[in-house]
Write an enzyme that holds these catalytic residues in place. Structure first.
Site, short mmCIF file in Angstrom:
data_model
loop_
_atom_site.label_atom_id
_atom_site.label_comp_id
_atom_site.label_asym_id
_atom_site.label_seq_id
_atom_site.Cartn_x
_atom_site.Cartn_y
_atom_site.Cartn_z
N TRP A 146 -45.84 58.69 -6.53
CA TRP A 146 -44.69 58.03 -5.91
C TRP A 146 -44.46 58.83 -4.63
O TRP A 146 -43.96 59.95 -4.67
CB TRP A 146 -43.48 58.13 -6.84
CG TRP A 146 -42.21 57.56 -6.30
CD1 TRP A 146 -41.21 58.23 -5.67
CD2 TRP A 146 -41.80 56.20 -6.34
NE1 TRP A 146 -40.21 57.37 -5.33
CE2 TRP A 146 -40.52 56.12 -5.72
CE3 TRP A 146 -42.38 55.02 -6.84
CZ2 TRP A 146 -39.83 54.92 -5.59
CZ3 TRP A 146 -41.68 53.84 -6.71
CH2 TRP A 146 -40.42 53.80 -6.09
N CYS A 188 -43.57 61.69 -9.61
CA CYS A 188 -44.96 61.34 -9.86
C CYS A 188 -45.25 61.68 -11.32
O CYS A 188 -44.42 62.26 -12.00
CB CYS A 188 -45.90 62.19 -9.00
SG CYS A 188 -45.57 62.03 -7.25
N ARG A 220 -43.59 56.31 -13.56
CA ARG A 220 -43.11 57.42 -12.72
C ARG A 220 -43.56 57.26 -11.26
O ARG A 220 -43.17 58.05 -10.40
CB ARG A 220 -43.63 58.76 -13.26
CG ARG A 220 -43.22 59.05 -14.68
CD ARG A 220 -43.76 60.38 -15.11
NE ARG A 220 -43.19 61.46 -14.34
CZ ARG A 220 -42.05 62.07 -14.61
NH1 ARG A 220 -41.34 61.69 -15.66
NH2 ARG A 220 -41.61 63.05 -13.85
N GLU A 256 -18.34 49.33 -6.42
CA GLU A 256 -19.57 49.61 -7.18
C GLU A 256 -19.31 49.53 -8.68
O GLU A 256 -20.12 48.98 -9.43
CB GLU A 256 -20.13 50.98 -6.76
CG GLU A 256 -21.39 51.42 -7.49
CD GLU A 256 -22.57 50.46 -7.40
OE1 GLU A 256 -22.53 49.49 -6.61
OE2 GLU A 256 -23.52 50.66 -8.17
N GLU A 268 -22.52 42.75 -13.44
CA GLU A 268 -23.93 42.35 -13.52
C GLU A 268 -24.56 42.61 -14.88
O GLU A 268 -25.45 41.89 -15.28
CB GLU A 268 -24.77 42.96 -12.39
CG GLU A 268 -24.99 44.43 -12.46
CD GLU A 268 -25.88 44.95 -11.32
OE1 GLU A 268 -26.77 44.24 -10.85
OE2 GLU A 268 -25.67 46.11 -10.93
N LYS A 275 -21.21 46.91 -11.29
CA LYS A 275 -21.93 47.31 -12.50
C LYS A 275 -21.43 46.52 -13.70
O LYS A 275 -22.22 46.00 -14.49
CB LYS A 275 -21.75 48.82 -12.78
CG LYS A 275 -22.43 49.78 -11.84
CD LYS A 275 -23.93 49.80 -11.89
CE LYS A 275 -24.51 48.77 -10.97
NZ LYS A 275 -24.98 49.14 -9.68
N ASN A 308 -46.23 67.30 -9.28
CA ASN A 308 -45.04 66.45 -9.23
C ASN A 308 -43.88 67.33 -8.80
O ASN A 308 -43.60 68.34 -9.44
CB ASN A 308 -44.76 65.87 -10.63
CG ASN A 308 -43.39 65.21 -10.70
OD1 ASN A 308 -42.92 64.64 -9.73
ND2 ASN A 308 -42.75 65.30 -11.86
N GLY A 309 -43.24 66.96 -7.70
CA GLY A 309 -42.11 67.76 -7.21
C GLY A 309 -42.13 67.80 -5.70
O GLY A 309 -42.82 67.02 -5.05
N LYS A 331 -34.99 43.05 -10.01
CA LYS A 331 -34.79 44.38 -9.44
C LYS A 331 -34.87 44.33 -7.92
O LYS A 331 -34.12 44.99 -7.22
CB LYS A 331 -35.84 45.35 -10.01
CG LYS A 331 -35.67 46.79 -9.55
CD LYS A 331 -34.41 47.42 -10.11
CE LYS A 331 -34.10 48.79 -9.55
NZ LYS A 331 -32.69 49.16 -9.74
N HIS A 337 -0.86 41.36 -1.61
CA HIS A 337 -1.13 40.25 -0.68
C HIS A 337 -1.80 39.08 -1.42
O HIS A 337 -2.37 38.21 -0.80
CB HIS A 337 -2.01 40.73 0.48
CG HIS A 337 -1.34 41.82 1.27
ND1 HIS A 337 -0.25 41.57 2.08
CD2 HIS A 337 -1.56 43.15 1.32
CE1 HIS A 337 0.15 42.71 2.62
NE2 HIS A 337 -0.63 43.69 2.16
O1 M6R Z 1 -33.42 47.40 -3.15
P1 M6R Z 1 -32.08 47.21 -2.51
O2 M6R Z 1 -31.27 48.47 -2.48
O3 M6R Z 1 -32.18 46.60 -1.15
O4 M6R Z 1 -31.32 46.17 -3.43
C1 M6R Z 1 -30.07 45.69 -3.08
C2 M6R Z 1 -29.44 44.92 -4.22
O5 M6R Z 1 -30.23 43.84 -4.58
C3 M6R Z 1 -29.19 45.80 -5.44
O6 M6R Z 1 -28.41 46.90 -5.14
C4 M6R Z 1 -28.51 44.99 -6.54
O7 M6R Z 1 -27.22 44.64 -6.14
C5 M6R Z 1 -28.47 45.77 -7.86
N1 M6R Z 1 -28.69 44.88 -8.95
C6 M6R Z 1 -27.20 46.50 -8.07
O8 M6R Z 1 -27.13 47.14 -9.29
#
Ligand code: M6R
Length: 609
Positions: free
Chosen positions: A75, A2, A28, A481, A488, A485, A101-102, A604, A504
């Site tokens: 938040w 927050c 925040r 993962e 993307e 990263k 906040n906390g 996002k 394979h």
């Molecule tokens: O909000 P969510 O965790 O459901 O989002 C899932 C994906 O859209 C999200 O993780 C996306 O792959 C990101 N861009 C990964 O960095």
């Protein structure tokens, strides 16, 4: 996470200044907002759920009277984003107001004790115990100053806090205190300010004092005084000049949100260790009862599910099925039933594919559990039990801090489930719990020592056309993962798969200099993984290894390596091992001239199917 703010002005109205500062802190948290000022010996409060602009439109946040006040942008962590849970919170008399906040870990015990003394609580928040505790302290000893009452109060709190307290008892003061949540003071000739973050007062002053953990500060027309909470001794600290541009200030001096969020991981992991045990236990109970468990999510959250499936299997001997949400309905929609449980993971709690899986599961009477970073999101409303992962808002499109927090929560649930099922000894439990507690420090050390290394590797491989990311066992989730990263944000086509799959098919791509990232914790997969490294080397691949410190055998095989501290248990390894990969992706994007915060074609939160 927050945002808090407070100001004592020599003259003029505090409310518009608080409102403007809260707007700067909106990153925040933004599910509710509130302000309190003192005027003619009275406390004046406005608060409501909703974004700052929405609440301002309805209530006009600028017209509270008085030259002193506090504000909060929320938040939600404890209690849904509703008006009643919005800060400031007040005591029974309505004379003491607190913004916080906390997370107060021992609020349940404190609340019970206060209720036994006749205090009446209105909200579901942990924060509300603070004004009541101050009131109780002053009731027991009316001659105490507000400062001493706050000192006594914060000594009883476990958890994290940055608070600002105002009271009709001493209407010219704000008393603030800090432990593991940020607090800064700003000063100029006309006013003194307190805030969660410098941008809140940067348009008004560039003279700032950073408050340390375990310190209390009194703001008054005379300026500020810092004391140590432990022994009330006075601390002398001069303001520093801040030369950030407003743009830099929002990112706390980091060039991008993504890098800021990578660096926030130790703090976020500390927060996940403060989750209410009750909810972790409840989730473990539901998982224990289920006949079949699906772990459903998209993108990074899916990778957390994949890693969690190894945790549940290895610790609690529970087979779970990680499923990419966009496939759930097609793959399992007909078979899911009243005996099925789906644990749904979504940072935003609003991802359309994930919610479609939830709808399908609910229609077929399955049990829906949720793990999300957004309390109040759709996922929290439709889940039988949900856990808020406490990472704070993540602005960078690439998920970083929310991934490691999701893993920490899953590890805690898996441990509880293992205990419930009698699958781990007390010694093992204690060992793993201790290692989990140390992870925030481990991640901090990795960021400090490996960032430069990641930068150098990125520079060297910036023109590579394709990457492989390989791991075995739980590290295959880390590999997926790391690959996501890099793809993307740096737009480098990359492939990840469990290392055993190379021969394979995919190994046919490898030629001289082809970069292959191996995730190499010292676990049971190590011997076979070394075999996979050898296969790649034999075909001319360049090996980039993420290794345990002192693992000379793999270091010798690798062209480059990044190190992780020793002694991380296998089931927790994705948390530290992913961090060098996040840094590598970030610096690759920088090397290639891309803005990592806003990768092309992505959003996002993906709210369309
Ligand atoms: O909000 P969510 O965790 O459901 O989002 C899932 C994906 O859209 C999200 O993780 C996306 O792959 C990101 N861009 C990964 O960095």
């Amino acid at each position: 996470m927050c945002g808090i703010f407070g100001c004592v002005l020599n003259d003029g109205n505090a409310a518009p200044i608080i409102h403007a500062a809260l707007k700067k802190l909106e990153y925040r948290g933004y599910d509710s907002v509130g302000e309190a000022t003192l005027h003619n010996g009275e406390l004046c409060i406005k608060k409501d759920q909703g974004k700052i602009d929405e609440v301002h439109k309805i209530h006009n946040l600028d017209d509270l009277p008085g030259n002193l006040g506090v504000g909060h942008t929320r938040w939600a962590t404890h209690g849904a984003p509703l008006e009643v849970n919005a800060h400031p919170h007040v005591d029974c008399s309505g004379g003491i107001a607190v913004v916080h906040n906390g997370i107060i870990e021992n609020f349940v015990e404190l609340k019970l004790e206060l209720e036994n003394h006749g205090h009446v609580f209105k909200s579901k928040t942990d924060t509300e115990v603070i004004p009541h505790l101050i009131e109780e302290t002053l009731k027991a000893n009316p001659s105490l100053s507000l400062t001493d009452a706050v000192l006594e109060t914060v000594r009883k709190l476990d958890g994290s806090y940055a608070i600002a307290v105002i009271s009709t008892k001493e209407p010219d003061k704000i008393v603030c205190a800090r432990y593991e949540s940020p607090l800064v003071i700003g000063v100029n000739e006309n006013a003194v300010y307190c805030a969660s973050d410098i941008p809140a007062f940067l348009p008004l002053t560039n003279r700032a004092v950073i408050i340390e953990d375990g310190e209390l500060v009194v703001l008054s027309p005379e300026g500020f005084e810092i004391r140590k909470i432990a022994d009330s001794s006075v601390v002398v600290r001069e303001p520093k000049l801040i030369d950030w541009t407003p743009q830099m200030a929002v990112k706390q001096g980091y060039p991008h949100f993504m890098l800021k969020e990578i660096h926030e991981q130790p703090a976020c992991l500390r927060n996940t260790l403060r989750l209410q045990e009750h909810y972790l236990d409840l989730m473990a109970t539901f998982l224990d009862r289920a006949r079949e468990v699906f772990l459903v999510a998209c993108g990074t959250s899916y990778h957390a599910c994949l890693a969690a499936s190894y945790m549940f299997s290895k610790l609690a001997f529970l087979a779970t099925y990680p499923v990419i949400a966009s496939e759930f309905v097609e793959q399992h929609g007909k078979s899911v039933n009243i005996d099925s449980t789906i644990l749904t993971v979504s940072q935003s709690g609003e991802t359309a594919d994930t919610l479609a899986s939830v709808n399908c599961a609910r229609e077929r009477a399955a049990t829906v559990l949720g793990l999300t970073n957004a309390i109040g999101s759709t996922l929290t409303r439709v889940s039988r039990v949900y856990i808020g992962q406490q990472s704070g808002p993540e602005i960078g499109v690439a998920a970083t801090k929310t991934f490691t927090s999701q893993l920490s929560v899953m590890a805690q649930v898996a441990l509880r489930l293992a205990k419930k099922r009698g699958k781990v000894s007390q010694d093992e439990m204690d060992f793993l719990a201790e290692k989990l507690d140390k992870l925030p420090d481990t991640v901090e050390a990795i960021i400090q020592t490996q960032e430069e290394k990641a930068k150098q590797i990125a520079k060297k491989y910036k023109d590579a056309k394709t990457f492989f990311f390989l791991g075995r066992g739980i590290s295959s989730a880390t590999a997926y993962e790391g690959r996501l990263k890099l793809m993307e944000i740096a737009y480098v086509p990359s492939i990840a798969f469990p290392a055993g799959e190379s021969k394979h098919g995919p190994i046919s791509l490898v030629e001289q200099g082809f970069p292959v990232v191996f995730i190499c914790p010292k676990d049971g997969t190590r011997r076979t993984l070394i075999g996979n490294i050898m296969e790649m080397k034999a075909r001319g691949a360049s090996i980039i290894a993420v290794v345990e410190e002192g693992d000379e055998e793999i270091k010798k095989l690798a062209d480059e390596y990044m190190e992780v501290p020793k002694g991380i248990p296998e089931v927790l390894s994705p948390i530290p091992y992913v961090v060098p990969l996040q840094l590598l992706a970030y610096y690759m994007a920088i090397e290639k001239g891309h803005n990592p915060d806003t990768p092309r074609n992505l959003a996002k939160s993906v709210t369309v199917k």
